[in-house]
Design a protein around this motif. Structure first.
Motif, PDB file in Angstrom:
ATOM      1  N   GLN A 175       0.835  -1.199   0.000  1.00  0.00           N
ATOM      2  CA  GLN A 175       0.000   0.000   0.000  1.00  0.00           C
ATOM      3  C   GLN A 175       0.872   1.253   0.000  1.00  0.00           C
ATOM      4  O   GLN A 175       0.560   2.232  -0.674  1.00  0.00           O
ATOM      5  CB  GLN A 175      -0.931   0.016   1.212  1.00  0.00           C
ATOM      6  CG  GLN A 175      -2.021  -1.038   1.140  1.00  0.00           C
ATOM      7  CD  GLN A 175      -2.815  -1.096   2.427  1.00  0.00           C
ATOM      8  OE1 GLN A 175      -2.242  -1.153   3.509  1.00  0.00           O
ATOM      9  NE2 GLN A 175      -4.128  -1.061   2.293  1.00  0.00           N
ATOM     10  N   LEU A 176       1.953   1.214   0.761  1.00  0.00           N
ATOM     11  CA  LEU A 176       2.900   2.341   0.765  1.00  0.00           C
ATOM     12  C   LEU A 176       3.527   2.517  -0.610  1.00  0.00           C
ATOM     13  O   LEU A 176       3.691   3.646  -1.089  1.00  0.00           O
ATOM     14  CB  LEU A 176       3.993   2.123   1.817  1.00  0.00           C
ATOM     15  CG  LEU A 176       3.571   2.235   3.267  1.00  0.00           C
ATOM     16  CD1 LEU A 176       4.702   1.802   4.176  1.00  0.00           C
ATOM     17  CD2 LEU A 176       3.142   3.654   3.589  1.00  0.00           C
ATOM     18  N   GLU A 177       3.890   1.406  -1.226  1.00  0.00           N
ATOM     19  CA  GLU A 177       4.502   1.461  -2.546  1.00  0.00           C
ATOM     20  C   GLU A 177       3.535   2.066  -3.564  1.00  0.00           C
ATOM     21  O   GLU A 177       3.922   2.928  -4.355  1.00  0.00           O
ATOM     22  CB  GLU A 177       4.945   0.070  -2.993  1.00  0.00           C
ATOM     23  CG  GLU A 177       5.725   0.087  -4.284  1.00  0.00           C
ATOM     24  CD  GLU A 177       6.338  -1.269  -4.601  1.00  0.00           C
ATOM     25  OE1 GLU A 177       7.384  -1.274  -5.254  1.00  0.00           O
ATOM     26  OE2 GLU A 177       5.784  -2.304  -4.194  1.00  0.00           O
ATOM     27  N   GLN A 178       2.281   1.655  -3.537  1.00  0.00           N
ATOM     28  CA  GLN A 178       1.289   2.203  -4.460  1.00  0.00           C
ATOM     29  C   GLN A 178       1.078   3.699  -4.217  1.00  0.00           C
ATOM     30  O   GLN A 178       0.945   4.481  -5.163  1.00  0.00           O
ATOM     31  CB  GLN A 178      -0.034   1.437  -4.341  1.00  0.00           C
ATOM     32  CG  GLN A 178       0.047   0.004  -4.826  1.00  0.00           C
ATOM     33  CD  GLN A 178       0.568  -0.113  -6.249  1.00  0.00           C
ATOM     34  OE1 GLN A 178       0.145   0.613  -7.130  1.00  0.00           O
ATOM     35  NE2 GLN A 178       1.503  -1.021  -6.467  1.00  0.00           N
ATOM     36  N   ALA A 179       1.055   4.104  -2.951  1.00  0.00           N
ATOM     37  CA  ALA A 179       0.896   5.521  -2.622  1.00  0.00           C
ATOM     38  C   ALA A 179       2.093   6.331  -3.123  1.00  0.00           C
ATOM     39  O   ALA A 179       1.930   7.425  -3.668  1.00  0.00           O
ATOM     40  CB  ALA A 179       0.721   5.701  -1.118  1.00  0.00           C
ATOM     41  N   LEU A 180       3.296   5.793  -2.954  1.00  0.00           N
ATOM     42  CA  LEU A 180       4.493   6.479  -3.434  1.00  0.00           C
ATOM     43  C   LEU A 180       4.469   6.611  -4.948  1.00  0.00           C
ATOM     44  O   LEU A 180       4.733   7.691  -5.492  1.00  0.00           O
ATOM     45  CB  LEU A 180       5.763   5.742  -3.007  1.00  0.00           C
ATOM     46  CG  LEU A 180       7.069   6.296  -3.596  1.00  0.00           C
ATOM     47  CD1 LEU A 180       7.380   7.669  -3.018  1.00  0.00           C
ATOM     48  CD2 LEU A 180       8.222   5.346  -3.365  1.00  0.00           C
ATOM     49  N   LEU A 181       4.144   5.540  -5.644  1.00  0.00           N
ATOM     50  CA  LEU A 181       4.108   5.575  -7.107  1.00  0.00           C
ATOM     51  C   LEU A 181       3.050   6.554  -7.606  1.00  0.00           C
ATOM     52  O   LEU A 181       3.278   7.293  -8.574  1.00  0.00           O
ATOM     53  CB  LEU A 181       3.892   4.185  -7.678  1.00  0.00           C
ATOM     54  CG  LEU A 181       5.011   3.176  -7.413  1.00  0.00           C
ATOM     55  CD1 LEU A 181       4.643   1.812  -7.968  1.00  0.00           C
ATOM     56  CD2 LEU A 181       6.333   3.650  -7.976  1.00  0.00           C
ATOM     57  N   ALA A 182       1.894   6.603  -6.941  1.00  0.00           N
ATOM     58  CA  ALA A 182       0.851   7.554  -7.324  1.00  0.00           C
ATOM     59  C   ALA A 182       1.332   8.988  -7.113  1.00  0.00           C
ATOM     60  O   ALA A 182       1.125   9.863  -7.970  1.00  0.00           O
ATOM     61  CB  ALA A 182      -0.425   7.294  -6.525  1.00  0.00           C
TER      62      ALA A 182
END
Length: 67
Positions: A5-12
């Protein structure tokens, strides 16, 4: 929050902040600190600045500061 979830938030965040496509974020990863003496701090690292330096034509340091 889970690491994915952190990774997806960072990529977004990166795709929006730097006006790039999701394809340009290929190779960006998050890593949890596995050093037991530092785990209490919850350190998370990313290679985003290094991966994006060439495509964005900026120094990794400048990108890291923007992130």
């Amino acid at each position: 929050m889970q690491i994915n979830q952190l990774e997806q938030a960072l990529l977004a965040f990166i795709t929006e902040a730097f006006s790039i496509t999701p394809e340009q974020t290929a190779g960006i990863a998050l890593t949890l600190n596995t050093d037991e003496s530092k785990q209490a701090f919850g350190d998370i690292t990313t290679n985003a600045a290094m991966v994006l330096a060439k495509p964005l034509g900026k120094s990794p340091r400048d990108i890291a500061q923007e992130i």
